[in-house]
Write an enzyme that holds these catalytic residues in place. Structure first.
Site, short mmCIF file in Angstrom:
data_model
loop_
_atom_site.label_atom_id
_atom_site.label_comp_id
_atom_site.label_asym_id
_atom_site.label_seq_id
_atom_site.Cartn_x
_atom_site.Cartn_y
_atom_site.Cartn_z
N HIS A 53 -13.72 -10.98 38.79
CA HIS A 53 -15.07 -10.82 38.25
C HIS A 53 -15.04 -10.66 36.73
CE1 HIS A 53 -19.31 -9.38 38.35
NE2 HIS A 53 -18.91 -8.66 37.30
N GLU A 54 -14.21 -9.74 36.27
CA GLU A 54 -14.14 -9.49 34.82
C GLU A 54 -13.50 -10.66 34.08
OE1 GLU A 54 -15.82 -7.15 33.67
OE2 GLU A 54 -16.15 -6.08 35.55
N HIS A 100 -16.20 -13.02 33.07
CA HIS A 100 -16.84 -12.59 31.81
C HIS A 100 -15.95 -12.91 30.61
CE1 HIS A 100 -20.05 -10.63 33.89
NE2 HIS A 100 -19.34 -9.60 34.33
#
Length: 557
Positions: free
Chosen positions: A29-30, A33
């Site tokens: 997920h990160e 980003h």
């Protein structure tokens, strides 16, 4: 939990897998980003797995601090100009920046770059889920059951609507179905709501309006859940083995009896009986069976036995000494590989290629994907054991549409009404498409569940927090690495969806702000954003408290 020892056991059995699964999902997920932020020219100050004080880390040549933090319940990417891990803008720092520095900050980036960077996290979770499902389909394929009804439960929704054994389910609400699992998933999410079931009977298609009933189901680990059911099953709940001298044998139950009800409660599968009996050790009950077309009642008292469940937890359970899954050969097809290898009626199969089996179904599933590949069966006959090599051969079975499908078999059954199973192999492109479909199914299923909660069809007690996730992680670990990966894929979709909720603090809240900014032509004021973030934090905290309370209640209730 009940004791310190219980807490220690819970942590030992679950935490390692939980930390592995959650860290993988947070990292992906990160990383979504991070990659899009870097591509957009935004400076990144920190990439953290976990919250709180740093345990270990390093700083790369771009000035990004990569670190592992002490609380393994999430993670974050902090961009240049952020006040904290929630990506709230540091207004004072931003106002003191030069034009060049402002251009490298998150708040100073163009609107579309900020939106893309924020959306990349949840999107990465969906991509991970698709990839995991695709890999599992390529490596393992899957064995599916045709949607053919073997049993219609007395008084169930299907019986009331007129469904009969032998009906082939071809569509639900106009959507084609090809496996029994598809039917169960669709029905499970629609308790109390009208559905239209299309079946094929004697070559003719018929439509039946059905309202699934809400029932409490229990999985193999003892986890309880509410689902919709219409009262159909794939296999007759027949008694294959009766333990000599056991409560059932003493009462008069015989192999071949079909289980109908227990204490007046209708049953659709043998496991309905097993769960009920398991909770009634030492308590009188009445087992209702059908024999030669006649219904009979047998009073008995289950004996209490010490058992260990799939998660390693020891407990006392009731038993009446019957089984539908004794790996006992009840029939051998003529000219089959099993007959050629000398397997006979009454042989008990203990393992296949050193994999312990609990049922003939386990044997059938193992050999289904191994045509023309010799397998070694370890069998027991007259209290003596021996090894028998047998080579499965391909046979043709009709699929849901009557098309011939190849599946490998050795030609044995357990005497129950046969299940139409077929093995499906997947190439990379088909597996990818199925991964997309599975991910979409989880998304739609999540929204269906939330709609059921809002509409009053289901309770919200199935919303789980970190304790339940840890528990499920440990349970999946007992089933093997592939089960852990499948659970990770499902959880990855859930994390992606949760982060897209339009709640400040979450990614969806940021995207909501950017949508407002696009409409207004300027961002919301600092005070308005600060109030929204406080409200969003309170909402997320409340959700976590509610989910954790559900976790605790489920373990003490």
């Amino acid at each position: 939990m009940g004791s310190v020892a219980g807490i220690i056991g819970f942590l030992t059995n679950n935490v390692i897998t939980f930390v592995f699964v959650l860290s993988l999902l947070v990292f992906v997920h990160e990383m979504g980003h991070y990659l899009v932020g870097r591509w957009s020219g935004i400076r990144i100050m920190a990439f953290s797995i976990g919250f709180g004080p740093e345990i270990a880390g390093f700083t790369d040549r771009h000035g990004t601090r990569w670190k592992l933090s002490i609380i393994p319940l999430g993670g974050y990417v902090r961009f240049f100009g952020d006040e904290d891990a929630s990506s709230k803008t540091d207004v004072d720092q931003l106002s003191a920046m030069s034009e060049e520095e402002r251009a490298r900050s998150f708040a100073g980036a163009k609107l579309w770059k900020r939106a893309a960077t924020v959306a990349a996290g949840p999107i990465a979770n969906f991509i991970l889920a698709i990839a995991i499902f695709a890999v599992l389909f390529v490596v393992y394929g899957r064995t599916v059951a045709d949607p053919v009804v073997a049993v219609v439960m007395r008084g169930g929704a299907a019986a009331e609507a007129g469904i009969e054994p032998g009906d082939r389910l071809v569509a639900i609400d106009g959507t084609k179905v090809t496996t029994f699992d598809e039917v169960q998933r669709y029905v499970g999410l629609r308790p109390g709501r009208n559905i239209l079931l299309t079946v094929e009977r004697d070559g003719q298609k018929r439509d039946f309006g059905i309202v699934p009933k809400l029932v409490e189901d229990t999985d193999q680990f003892g986890n309880k859940m509410e689902v919709g059911r219409i009262g159909i099953a794939l296999v007759d709940p027949l008694v294959t083995a009766v333990e000599p001298g056991g409560p059932a044998a003493q009462a008069g139950v015989q192999a071949g009896d079909r289980l109908i009800a227990i204490d007046g409660n209708n049953v659709a599968t043998y496991y309905d009986i097993a769960r009920y009996v398991g909770d009634h050790g030492g308590k009188s009950l009445v087992l209702t069976v059908e024999r030669n077309g006649q219904t009979r009642d047998f009073p008995m008292v289950p004996e209490t036995l010490a058992a260990t469940d799939a998660s390693g937890k020891k407990k006392d359970v009731g038993s009446i000494g019957i089984s539908p899954i004794d790996p006992l050969v009840a029939s051998v097809a003529p000219d089959s590989p099993a007959q050629g290898a000398g397997i006979a009626l009454g042989d008990r199969i203990l393992s296949v290629d050193e994999h312990v089996v609990d049922s003939i179904g386990d044997v059938q599933r193992f050999v289904a994907s191994r045509p023309d590949k010799p397998v070694m069966l370890h069998i027991e006959r007259n209290s003596l054991t021996r090894d028998v090599e047998v080579t499965p051969k391909k046979t043709e079975e009709p699929d849901a549409f009557g098309n011939a499908t190849e599946i490998s078999s050795i030609g044995i059954t357990d005497g129950q009404k046969p299940i139409k199973l077929r093995y499906e192999a997947y190439g990379p492109f088909r597996a990818l498409g199925e991964g997309v479909r599975q991910t979409g199914s989880i998304v739609s299923g999540t929204f269906e569940y939330l709609a059921n909660v809002v509409g009053g069809y289901m309770k919200a007690d199935q919303l789980g927090g970190p304790i339940r996730v840890a528990q499920l992680s440990g349970q999946m670990a007992t089933l093997g690495f592939s089960a852990v990966l499948q659970f990770a894929a499902i959880l990855s979709v859930s994390i992606g969806l949760l982060n897209l909720m339009p709640v400040p603090v979450l990614d969806g809240g940021h995207l909501m702000f950017y949508a407002i900014e696009a409409v207004r032509g300027k961002p919301l004021g600092a005070r308005a954003q600060d109030i929204a973030f406080r409200i969003g934090f309170a909402m997320v905290l409340s959700l976590m408290v509610f989910a954790t309370w559900n976790d605790i209640s489920s373990r003490i209730g």
